[in-house]
Design a protein around this motif. Structure first.
Motif, PDB file in Angstrom:
ATOM      1  N   LYS A  84      14.110  17.965  63.339  1.00 45.49           N
ATOM      2  CA  LYS A  84      14.818  19.168  62.900  1.00 45.49           C
ATOM      3  C   LYS A  84      16.297  18.942  63.171  1.00 45.49           C
ATOM      4  CE  LYS A  84      15.035  24.111  63.580  1.00 45.49           C
ATOM      5  NZ  LYS A  84      14.844  25.195  64.494  1.00 45.49           N
ATOM      6  N   LEU A  85      17.148  19.437  62.286  1.00 46.54           N
ATOM      7  CA  LEU A  85      18.579  19.262  62.491  1.00 46.54           C
ATOM      8  C   LEU A  85      19.002  19.731  63.874  1.00 46.54           C
ATOM      9  CD1 LEU A  85      20.213  20.455  59.126  1.00 46.54           C
ATOM     10  CD2 LEU A  85      19.854  18.107  59.924  1.00 46.54           C
ATOM     11  N   GLN A  97      33.673  24.722  66.283  1.00 46.16           N
ATOM     12  CA  GLN A  97      33.832  25.960  67.045  1.00 46.16           C
ATOM     13  C   GLN A  97      32.522  26.748  67.077  1.00 46.16           C
ATOM     14  OE1 GLN A  97      36.898  26.758  68.740  1.00 46.16           O
ATOM     15  NE2 GLN A  97      35.252  27.808  69.794  1.00 46.16           N
ATOM     16  N   GLN A  98      31.827  26.819  65.950  1.00 45.06           N
ATOM     17  CA  GLN A  98      30.540  27.507  65.914  1.00 45.06           C
ATOM     18  C   GLN A  98      29.544  26.819  66.839  1.00 45.06           C
ATOM     19  OE1 GLN A  98      28.881  28.586  62.057  1.00 45.06           O
ATOM     20  NE2 GLN A  98      26.805  28.323  62.855  1.00 45.06           N
ATOM     21  N   GLN A 133      23.443  21.540  62.019  1.00 47.01           N
ATOM     22  CA  GLN A 133      23.230  22.806  61.317  1.00 47.01           C
ATOM     23  C   GLN A 133      24.556  23.542  61.121  1.00 47.01           C
ATOM     24  OE1 GLN A 133      20.195  23.745  60.030  1.00 47.01           O
ATOM     25  NE2 GLN A 133      21.363  25.345  59.007  1.00 47.01           N
ATOM     26  N   CYS A 134      25.401  23.517  62.133  1.00 44.03           N
ATOM     27  CA  CYS A 134      26.718  24.168  62.010  1.00 44.03           C
ATOM     28  C   CYS A 134      27.570  23.491  60.942  1.00 44.03           C
ATOM     29  CB  CYS A 134      27.442  24.156  63.357  1.00 44.03           C
ATOM     30  SG  CYS A 134      26.698  25.256  64.587  1.00 44.03           S
ATOM     31  N   PHE A 135      27.530  22.160  60.873  1.00 41.95           N
ATOM     32  CA  PHE A 135      28.269  21.449  59.829  1.00 41.95           C
ATOM     33  C   PHE A 135      27.759  21.860  58.451  1.00 41.95           C
ATOM     34  CE2 PHE A 135      30.284  18.999  63.012  1.00 41.95           C
ATOM     35  CZ  PHE A 135      31.290  18.250  62.421  1.00 41.95           C
ATOM     36  N   LEU A 136      26.455  21.998  58.329  1.00 42.21           N
ATOM     37  CA  LEU A 136      25.859  22.421  57.063  1.00 42.21           C
ATOM     38  C   LEU A 136      26.282  23.843  56.711  1.00 42.21           C
ATOM     39  CD1 LEU A 136      23.824  21.746  54.786  1.00 42.21           C
ATOM     40  CD2 LEU A 136      22.041  22.692  56.268  1.00 42.21           C
ATOM     41  N   GLU A 137      26.159  24.745  57.648  1.00 45.58           N
ATOM     42  CA  GLU A 137      26.469  26.156  57.390  1.00 45.58           C
ATOM     43  C   GLU A 137      27.947  26.400  57.097  1.00 45.58           C
ATOM     44  OE1 GLU A 137      25.006  28.340  60.770  1.00 45.58           O
ATOM     45  OE2 GLU A 137      22.913  27.796  60.331  1.00 45.58           O
ATOM     46  N   GLU A 186      27.684  28.437  70.106  1.00 42.90           N
ATOM     47  CA  GLU A 186      26.221  28.494  70.223  1.00 42.90           C
ATOM     48  C   GLU A 186      25.697  27.678  71.397  1.00 42.90           C
ATOM     49  OE1 GLU A 186      24.571  27.471  66.418  1.00 42.90           O
ATOM     50  OE2 GLU A 186      25.559  29.158  65.424  1.00 42.90           O
ATOM     51  N   GLY A 187      26.594  26.939  72.064  1.00 40.53           N
ATOM     52  CA  GLY A 187      26.167  26.151  73.228  1.00 40.53           C
ATOM     53  C   GLY A 187      25.248  25.007  72.860  1.00 40.53           C
TER      54      GLY A 187
END
Length: 157
Positions: free
Chosen positions: A83-84, A147-148, A89-93, A152-153
């Motif tokens: 799973k990403l 930053q996201q 996932q942040c790069f994708l979003e 999200e830690g």
């Protein structure tokens, strides 16, 4: 030819290669880990970045002999149970990944950065990613993704 013992993405392995063969070429040609890209071949673009013993390195500049006993993390070792990773996932979003040439290096640079600075300032993000060139995004989306991920830690790889 030399026998080089190292750990790649958690798997211990032994590679037989000419001692001055680049780590990048061993990863791509011998191990079929093609996430690290050859951009410039001179250590200027960051497309070939990997983590070696927790440090961000340009694999195009590392002779395989220098990786003896090292622990290497490539982009293929970042996903969690197929799973990403949250950073991916942040790069994708945030649209921080476009053509994909710089993305593996950017993601690994982000891991390295967040390891040092869990809540980086914009200046720390810019400095942490300075060795990675992107020709598609204009960087702002990448900075937003980092930053996201920090907010999200995101866990370390």
């Amino acid at each position: 030819m030399s026998a080089i013992h190292l750990t790649i993405n958690g798997q211990e392995t032994t590679i037989t290669a000419p001692p001055m063969k680049r780590l990048l070429d061993v990863l791509r040609e011998d191990l079929h880990l093609t996430g690290a890209k050859e951009g410039c071949g001179e250590g200027e673009c960051g497309s070939c970045s990997v983590l070696m013993n927790g440090e961000l390195v340009n694999s195009c500049l590392v002779p395989i002999l220098q990786a003896e006993g090292a622990t290497i993390t490539t982009i293929e070792g970042v996903a969690i149970n197929e799973k990403l990773h949250p950073i991916q996932q942040c790069f994708l979003e945030k649209g921080g990944a476009q053509c994909g040439i710089c993305t593996p290096g950017m993601v690994l640079a982000t891991h390295h950065l967040l390891d040092k600075y869990p809540h980086p300032t914009l200046e720390q993000i810019q400095e942490g990613l300075a060795g990675n060139l992107c020709r598609c995004t204009g960087y702002m989306r990448i900075f937003d993704a980092v930053q996201q991920a920090a907010n999200e830690g995101s866990p370390a790889p």
